[in-house]
Design a protein around this motif. Structure first.
Motif, PDB file in Angstrom:
ATOM      1  N   SER A  49       0.728  -1.279   0.073  1.00  0.00           N
ATOM      2  CA  SER A  49      -0.069   0.006  -0.140  1.00  0.00           C
ATOM      3  C   SER A  49       0.808   1.154  -0.060  1.00  0.00           C
ATOM      4  O   SER A  49       0.268   2.364  -0.275  1.00  0.00           O
ATOM      5  CB  SER A  49      -0.922  -0.038   1.213  1.00  0.00           C
ATOM      6  OG  SER A  49      -0.341   0.169   2.449  1.00  0.00           O
ATOM      7  N   LYS A  87      -4.026  -6.261  -9.780  1.00  0.00           N
ATOM      8  CA  LYS A  87      -4.740  -7.090  -8.502  1.00  0.00           C
ATOM      9  C   LYS A  87      -4.039  -6.767  -7.103  1.00  0.00           C
ATOM     10  O   LYS A  87      -4.754  -6.781  -5.955  1.00  0.00           O
ATOM     11  CB  LYS A  87      -4.715  -8.641  -8.900  1.00  0.00           C
ATOM     12  CG  LYS A  87      -5.728  -9.096  -9.767  1.00  0.00           C
ATOM     13  CD  LYS A  87      -6.008 -10.384  -9.995  1.00  0.00           C
ATOM     14  CE  LYS A  87      -4.914 -11.336  -9.503  1.00  0.00           C
ATOM     15  NZ  LYS A  87      -5.224 -12.849  -9.675  1.00  0.00           N
ATOM     16  N   LYS A 133      -4.461  -2.733  -6.316  1.00  0.00           N
ATOM     17  CA  LYS A 133      -5.887  -2.148  -6.257  1.00  0.00           C
ATOM     18  C   LYS A 133      -5.906  -1.062  -5.060  1.00  0.00           C
ATOM     19  O   LYS A 133      -5.610  -1.350  -4.005  1.00  0.00           O
ATOM     20  CB  LYS A 133      -6.585  -3.173  -6.136  1.00  0.00           C
ATOM     21  CG  LYS A 133      -8.286  -2.894  -6.309  1.00  0.00           C
ATOM     22  CD  LYS A 133      -8.483  -2.482  -7.919  1.00  0.00           C
ATOM     23  CE  LYS A 133      -9.918  -2.190  -8.200  1.00  0.00           C
ATOM     24  NZ  LYS A 133     -10.057  -1.647  -9.604  1.00  0.00           N
ATOM     25  N   GLY A 134      -6.265   0.097  -5.374  1.00  0.00           N
ATOM     26  CA  GLY A 134      -6.513   1.046  -4.573  1.00  0.00           C
ATOM     27  C   GLY A 134      -5.342   1.989  -4.134  1.00  0.00           C
ATOM     28  O   GLY A 134      -5.224   2.680  -3.291  1.00  0.00           O
ATOM     29  N   VAL A 135      -4.181   1.369  -4.622  1.00  0.00           N
ATOM     30  CA  VAL A 135      -2.829   1.957  -4.279  1.00  0.00           C
ATOM     31  C   VAL A 135      -2.373   3.381  -5.092  1.00  0.00           C
ATOM     32  O   VAL A 135      -1.827   4.151  -4.370  1.00  0.00           O
ATOM     33  CB  VAL A 135      -1.679   1.064  -4.229  1.00  0.00           C
ATOM     34  CG1 VAL A 135      -0.473   1.641  -4.088  1.00  0.00           C
ATOM     35  CG2 VAL A 135      -1.895  -0.099  -3.152  1.00  0.00           C
ATOM     36  N   PHE A 136      -2.784   3.326  -6.320  1.00  0.00           N
ATOM     37  CA  PHE A 136      -2.487   4.410  -7.177  1.00  0.00           C
ATOM     38  C   PHE A 136      -1.096   4.939  -7.456  1.00  0.00           C
ATOM     39  O   PHE A 136      -0.867   6.126  -7.184  1.00  0.00           O
ATOM     40  CB  PHE A 136      -3.371   5.553  -6.874  1.00  0.00           C
ATOM     41  CG  PHE A 136      -4.864   5.500  -6.717  1.00  0.00           C
ATOM     42  CD1 PHE A 136      -5.520   5.306  -7.912  1.00  0.00           C
ATOM     43  CD2 PHE A 136      -5.578   5.051  -5.757  1.00  0.00           C
ATOM     44  CE1 PHE A 136      -7.025   5.074  -7.911  1.00  0.00           C
ATOM     45  CE2 PHE A 136      -6.882   4.646  -5.597  1.00  0.00           C
ATOM     46  CZ  PHE A 136      -7.729   4.598  -6.576  1.00  0.00           C
TER      47      PHE A 136
END
Length: 136
Positions: free
Chosen positions: A78, A102, A105-108
């Motif tokens: 993360s 995968k 995901k959500g780290v950007f």
């Protein structure tokens, strides 16, 4: 006083017995609150190639390695801020990026993707390196 911590040091004589090399390297470096992870491929830390001929399987193993190295350095997925992905064939982009996506995901993170003529071993289809931070 060292300015950084080396994680999983190795010599290339042992990891690349098919090549005449003798370089002292490591899998990751922690410098301050930044972690730099060496390019990871579809090979586990015992030297076994996972996914011969399968770019997605190699990406999965590479991301397992990245996760483990970041955790050993005191960070985690993360906290990745930058990725660089190397492919030997542009057709591998979708399976590799789907697999990496995968894990992130959500780290950007910011990301760079390159198609290169070859990697360090002929069986390697992809490689990814990352930069991450360690939260205060």
């Amino acid at each position: 006083m060292p300015t950084h911590t080396r994680i999983r040091m190795f010599n290339t004589q042992e990891t690349y017995p098919n090549q005449s090399l003798d370089n002292d390297l490591c899998q990751a470096v922690r410098a301050g609150n930044t972690v730099y992870v060496r390019g990871q491929v579809g090979t586990d830390f015992d030297g076994n190639l996972i996914g011969l001929g399968d770019p997605r399987a190699q990406a999965e193993q590479a991301m397992k390695n990245v996760k483990q190295l970041l955790e050993e350095a005191g960070s985690d997925l993360s906290h990745i801020v930058k990725t660089t992905t190397y492919l030997i064939d542009p057709r591998y982009r979708e399976p590799v990026y789907q697999e990496v996506g995968k894990w992130l995901k959500g780290v950007f993170p910011i990301s760079t993707g390159l198609v290169v003529s070859a990697l360090g071993q002929p069986q390697w289809l992809m490689e990814i390196d990352v930069i991450a931070v360690i939260p205060e």
